[in-house]
Write an enzyme that holds these catalytic residues in place. Structure first.
Site, mmCIF file in Angstrom:
data_model
loop_
_atom_site.group_PDB
_atom_site.id
_atom_site.type_symbol
_atom_site.label_atom_id
_atom_site.label_comp_id
_atom_site.label_asym_id
_atom_site.label_seq_id
_atom_site.Cartn_x
_atom_site.Cartn_y
_atom_site.Cartn_z
ATOM 1 N N HIS B 74 8.928 -9.775 -1.375
ATOM 2 C CA HIS B 74 7.361 -9.740 -1.268
ATOM 3 C C HIS B 74 6.765 -9.058 -2.486
ATOM 4 O O HIS B 74 5.411 -9.482 -2.876
ATOM 5 C CB HIS B 74 7.244 -8.529 -0.027
ATOM 6 C CG HIS B 74 6.027 -8.330 0.523
ATOM 7 N ND1 HIS B 74 5.264 -8.984 1.556
ATOM 8 C CD2 HIS B 74 5.079 -7.322 -0.060
ATOM 9 C CE1 HIS B 74 4.136 -8.478 1.728
ATOM 10 N NE2 HIS B 74 3.974 -7.478 0.693
ATOM 11 N N HIS B 120 0.257 -10.982 7.245
ATOM 12 C CA HIS B 120 0.986 -9.727 7.960
ATOM 13 C C HIS B 120 1.768 -10.434 9.079
ATOM 14 O O HIS B 120 1.639 -9.768 10.120
ATOM 15 C CB HIS B 120 -0.185 -8.754 8.107
ATOM 16 C CG HIS B 120 0.186 -7.353 7.840
ATOM 17 N ND1 HIS B 120 0.021 -6.230 8.578
ATOM 18 C CD2 HIS B 120 0.523 -6.885 6.562
ATOM 19 C CE1 HIS B 120 0.247 -5.293 7.695
ATOM 20 N NE2 HIS B 120 0.650 -5.778 6.736
#
Lengths: 276, 778
Positions: B74, B120
């Site tokens: 990430h 998300h």
């Protein structure tokens, strides 16, 4: 008083979020608007440069948004802060005939504060009405058509012909104007007699209609009311969003002319320049 | 090695351990990685072991956790960077101002706009309301920390079908209907409260998203050029001021959670990785940050997102060529008793880091005080490129930034494998004489029908700058627009158009062509309202990159996206990669979501999709071909083709030119891009929006099957309505075709090609188009 001398207080706290566009409407018309934080009026945490007094202004605007998150009930927290710190200043302001405008969350705040509908005076001790959750139980952002039903009492609609249908959009989750159930009919009648009802939601033919033309299920399709003297006015839809034609929801179909919301701001500035 | 020997508690009045790496075997290293929740691989753990061995000491838990954050997929894009560099990063032009947490592009002489989109996904799959809300919160900060005021939000969402049988839901997976409701409510309650309009997005349904829904959030902001800031400190001596929300145990290990596959236990194990949002903290944070920035009191700023303080401190310092010293005991906490490592990596929301010159510190703190937003000096910038942390006067962390931020970069195996073999033989649908029912079925398809149920819950007009809204048409007859247009600068009529595109169905069959088609679509959308495509930002949602086939899909899609963007000179100054979108049910469809920004010279000339006036002629711009692969029509009829619409760059450029020219001259009064469901659906939507019919003959489109003419999703095509008498003003270009097909009028949509193919009342179409979502979730 000249428009260029008219000072407009656009009052904000955390979560107020329509202050910029409300401020710009007055600026475009040549007035002197200012975005003021409530703490500048109460004197908390501010320097002397930042301190302001409500009496310096000719017009108070409570813009839309979600003041303090609307967590208790829409407008309740802002209203509580106003009542506890500025009750006297506000009643004086209204009694001097100075106008107050509440849009959307601002309307909710005016009702919670007791400044609207204020049937028995300037500011009632407890709210006389409530802007409850929409019948759909959802936030509704949609174009709405408003018919001007005011016969001349309200100082914010003097430039709008009686019966005219204006395109002024809504965006709220709590906009259903309600009165105590047992007295609702009588109150509406009294409001009518006092010429306190200003806008009603209608369909494209100008008739009172249900959802979605009326986005919230409001009593008698009422979208906006003023006080007995016509100088305090609250409405759920957003005139500041249609100041210009090119922000109308269907403007590409008829691009000419001013936005329908502009007349609300022009009306009150005309009133101030005539009366003050 | 026993657990007790792996961790050596330190003699301090708070929780602090050293980690016994020097004696750790490979098995121990993996066990430490697992126990710490960092998800570091064996190679990565060995590298850490070597680093500390060379320095003759053991890492603290704070240090190991910090490295785990910094080296996660990430944070450091370790599997994707090699491809992004090759196909995307190289596209640049003089309009690019910065590539920071958000990309910054030139808007006009004095103004810039910022754009970014990110995912998300995993938080939203576990806790849809909070996951989606904090997604909005995070993307707002990405734009804000460039010095820009957020003016628009964008939300492409991907779910399993709403009618998915509950009995077939895998263990631990929530029903798509519940997820959709929660996500929309989260976006609504956060976005509406912070006063930023949600103007664009999209809603896709496919059962591959059942176990792992995708929630992408985009934001666009505007700034005066002089207020644009870098995500960097100015130099040694700067004070690091942490502003906004307090730090708590919510959102611990968010990035490592995002960098792994969802499992049955995600609900119980990773709930704590989802942060809690507070829009009424964010709203004043935006006010205060912008005010402090406009008053030139801030040297640089950065938002606290993935990895929390551990990522922001190192990155903001290093970007300014410096290091930092931070006192963790000064960080305002939500609760007592957090260990230093928890404070350091917590992803609690609504926080930003400001780098401030000491002389401005007091004024900055005053600005935040007025808005009742906590602002705390927590550290200072130092010359040496390392970060030192103290907690109650004990040094708990001391790492060189070159090591901490030099995350690994992989060139993982990447091959098509079975993906190509899976392509089946062509299976065409049976030809039919009439297509009325098919058109109605397509209009009510969940991937096509009216999205007003979602759109009307988002305030798309707050700030009063939304010139073209997501729903367009005659009052009471709303249909979808192609792009929203904002007028962000008071003194100027210049507009900023925002559009979203994605086509996971096409990317799944042919990722390269599918990637190209996505860029084509976003450009079509922008041009359809009269905007010149100017920049893109993309959120690339794929499966597990450690599987060669998934990584191949990713590479091919990025290659396709980059190729078209490069030809059109469209920079991609920001973006986001989200891997590991897999659940026990398998991977999601490979899903690149693209947000495009375009510039409009004068917003008063924009066009909408609704038909305007009886008698006006209708044209098709672009060429229709037999490219039916992944089309809505083929999916509906269970047909198959691997021929995904290709993008002919010259035809695309020519089409863009014709449409833009026509709109700017005022000869085009309505325009709609042809995408899902093809020409028939596009024209039906135009009729629904205008509350009026149309009569068109498709004979001039060429020799092909009637259903191809009606439903082909060939790229670079638009439907345009021309003002009567202005037909000659529609420019021509040999690189593409412009075909007159009919005119506006009547109360039904009539489509012919020699014989009647479709003749349906507009009212009937509107009902079928408007009802489906309301019936399921209303």
């Amino acid at each position: 008083m000249k428009v260029s001398d008219t000072r407009v207080c656009v009052l904000v706290i955390e979560g107020t979020n329509c202050e910029e566009e409300s401020y710009l409407c007055f600026k475009r018309l040549g007035a002197r608007p200012e975005k003021v934080h409530l703490k500048q009026l109460t004197g908390t945490d501010v320097t002397s440069d930042e301190r302001r007094s409500l009496s310096d202004y000719q017009l108070l605007v409570l813009p839309g948004g979600f003041s303090a998150g609307d967590y208790v009930r829409a407008g309740a927290i802002f209203a509580a802060r106003l009542r506890s710190r500025l009750s006297k200043d506000l009643t004086e302001f209204v009694r001097e005939g100075k106008p107050i405008l509440g849009i959307c969350n601002g309307f909710q705040i005016l009702v919670e504060t007791g400044l609207l509908p204020a049937m028995s005076g300037t500011m009632s001790d407890v709210p006389e009405a409530v802007l409850g959750t929409n019948d759909s139980a959802r936030f509704e952002c949609r174009p709405t058509l408003l018919k001007n039903v005011n016969n001349g009492n309200c100082v914010f609609t003097s430039r709008i012909p009686i019966g005219k249908i204006s395109h002024i959009p809504s965006a709220h989750a709590e906009g259903k104007l309600m009165f105590p159930v047992d007295r609702a009919k009588g109150i509406v009648k009294e409001l009518e007699e006092n010429d306190q009802i200003v806008f009603k939601y209608v369909d494209s033919d100008g008739r009172l209609a249900g959802y979605p033309w009326c986005p919230n299920g409001s009593t008698d399709n009422i979208a906006g009311v003023c006080n007995r003297d016509g100088n305090v006015f609250g409405m759920m839809p957003h005139p500041e969003r249609v100041f210009f034609r090119f922000t109308h929801p269907d403007w590409t179909r008829s691009p000419d002319g001013a936005g329908d919301g502009r007349a609300v701001f022009e009306s009150v500035l005309a009133y101030i320049s005539k009366k003050m | 090695m026993s657990r007790a020997r792996r961790y050596v508690p330190q003699d301090v009045p708070f929780e602090l351990k050293e980690i016994n790496l020097e004696e750790a075997s490979d098995d121990d290293l993996l066990e430490i990685s697992r126990e710490s929740g960092t998800g570091l691989s064996l190679d990565e753990m060995r590298r850490i072991k070597d680093y500390f061995a060379a320095r003759g000491r053991r890492p603290t838990d704070v240090e190991l956790q910090s490295i785990g954050q910094a080296w996660s997929e990430h944070c450091c894009y370790k599997s994707s960077k090699v491809f992004l560099r090759e196909y995307v990063f190289s596209i640049t032009n003089r309009h690019v101002i910065d590539r920071g947490d958000a990309g910054v592009m030139e808007f006009d002489r004095d103004h810039a706009y910022a754009l970014r989109i990110e995912s998300h996904n995993h938080p939203s799959a576990v806790e849809p309301y909070g996951g989606a809300a904090t997604g909005i919160g995070g993307i707002l900060r990405d734009v804000l920390c460039m010095g820009a005021r957020p003016i628009a939000l964008v939300d492409p969402l991907f779910f399993g079908s709403l009618g998915y049988p509950s009995s077939r839901l895998p263990e631990g997976v929530k029903h798509p209907k519940y997820l959709l409701g929660g996500v929309v409510a989260g976006i609504r309650d956060y976005g509406n409260r912070v006063g930023v309009p949600t103007v664009s997005g999209g809603l896709w349904f496919d059962d591959s998203y059942v176990g792992n829904c995708l929630v992408n959030v985009g934001c666009v902001g505007i700034a005066e050029k002089k207020d644009v800031r870098r995500n960097a400190v100015k130099g040694p001596g700067d004070v690091l001021v942490l502003v906004g929300g307090r730090t708590g145990r919510d959102g611990i290990h968010g990035v490592t959670f995002a960098s792994a596959v969802l499992t049955e236990e995600s609900e119980t194990e990773s709930r704590g990785a989802v942060q809690l949002g507070d829009p009424i903290m964010k709203e004043p944070v935006m006010h205060a940050v912008l005010e402090a920035n406009e008053r030139k009191l801030v040297n640089g700023m950065k938002d606290l997102g993935g990895g929390g303080l551990s990522c922001v401190v190192g990155e903001i310092a290093l970007a300014g060529g410096c290091g930092a010293e931070v006192d963790l005991s000064r960080v305002p906490l939500k609760e007592e008793g957090l260990a230093p490592w928890e404070i350091w990596i917590s992803e609690s929301q609504e926080r930003m880091m400001l780098s401030v010159s000491p002389k401005n510190l007091e004024t900055v703190l005053h600005v935040f005080k007025l808005w009742d937003v906590p602002a705390t000096p927590v550290g200072k910038v130092v010359k040496e490129k390392r970060v030192r942390l103290f907690f109650r006067d004990v040094k708990v962390f001391d790492l060189e930034l070159d090591f901490l931020t030099a995350g690994p970069e992989y060139c993982r195996p990447c091959e098509a494998g079975e993906a190509l073999e899976r392509r089946r033989r062509e299976r065409r649908p049976k030809a039919s004489s009439r297509y009325d029912r098919m058109l109605l079925r397509l209009l009510s398809d969940s991937n096509i029908c009216n999205r007003d149920w979602v759109i009307r819950q988002y305030d798309h007009e707050v700030r009063a700058n939304t010139v073209l809204k997501p729903l367009q048409g005659k009052t009471g007859c709303w249909s979808h627009g192609d792009a929203a247009v904002l007028k962000p600068v008071e003194e100027s009529f210049r507009g900023l158009a925002i559009a979203t595109a994605s086509n996971p169905f096409a990317v799944n069959v042919d990722p390269y062509r599918g990637g190209k088609a996505c860029v084509d679509e976003v450009c079509r959308n922008l041009a359809a309202v009269g905007a010149r495509p100017h920049s893109l930002t993309d959120c690339l949602n794929f499966g597990n990159p450690e599987k060669p086939e998934r990584l191949w899909q990713f590479r091919e899609a990025v290659r396709g996206i980059g190729e078209v963007a490069k030809e059109l000179n469209l920079p991609i100054p920001s973006g986001n990669v989200s891997f590991y979108n897999e659940s026990p049910k398998g991977s999601v469809l490979p899903t690149p979501a693209i947000l495009g920004c375009g510039l409009v010279r004068d917003v008063r000339k924009c066009a909408t999709s609704d038909l305007k006036r009886e008698g006006n002629p209708l044209y098709v711009v672009g060429t229709t071909s037999q490219e039916m692969g992944s089309s809505a029509y083929y999916r509906k009829t269970r047909s198959y083709s691997s021929r995904i619409p290709n993008v002919d760059i010259q035809a695309l450029k020519a089409g863009l030119g014709i449409v833009l020219d026509g709109i700017e001259r005022g000869s085009v009064v309505a325009c709609h891009d042809i995408s899902d469901g093809g020409l028939a659906v596009a024209l039906a939507e135009m009729c629904i929006g205008g509350g009026i019919g149309a009569d068109a003959s498709l004979a001039g489109l060429g020799r092909m099957r009637s259903d191809t003419k009606l439903f082909s999703e060939s790229t670079s095509r638009w439907l345009v309505e021309i003002r009567k008498g202005k037909e000659r003003q529609l420019p021509r270009n040999r690189a593409t075709s412009v075909t007159k097909i009919g005119h506006v009028g009547g109360s039904s949509l009539r489509l012919t090609s020699g014989k009647i193919l479709v003749d349906v009342e507009v009212d009937a179409m509107a009902r079928r188009f408007n009802e489906p979502l309301w019936k399921v979730v209303g």
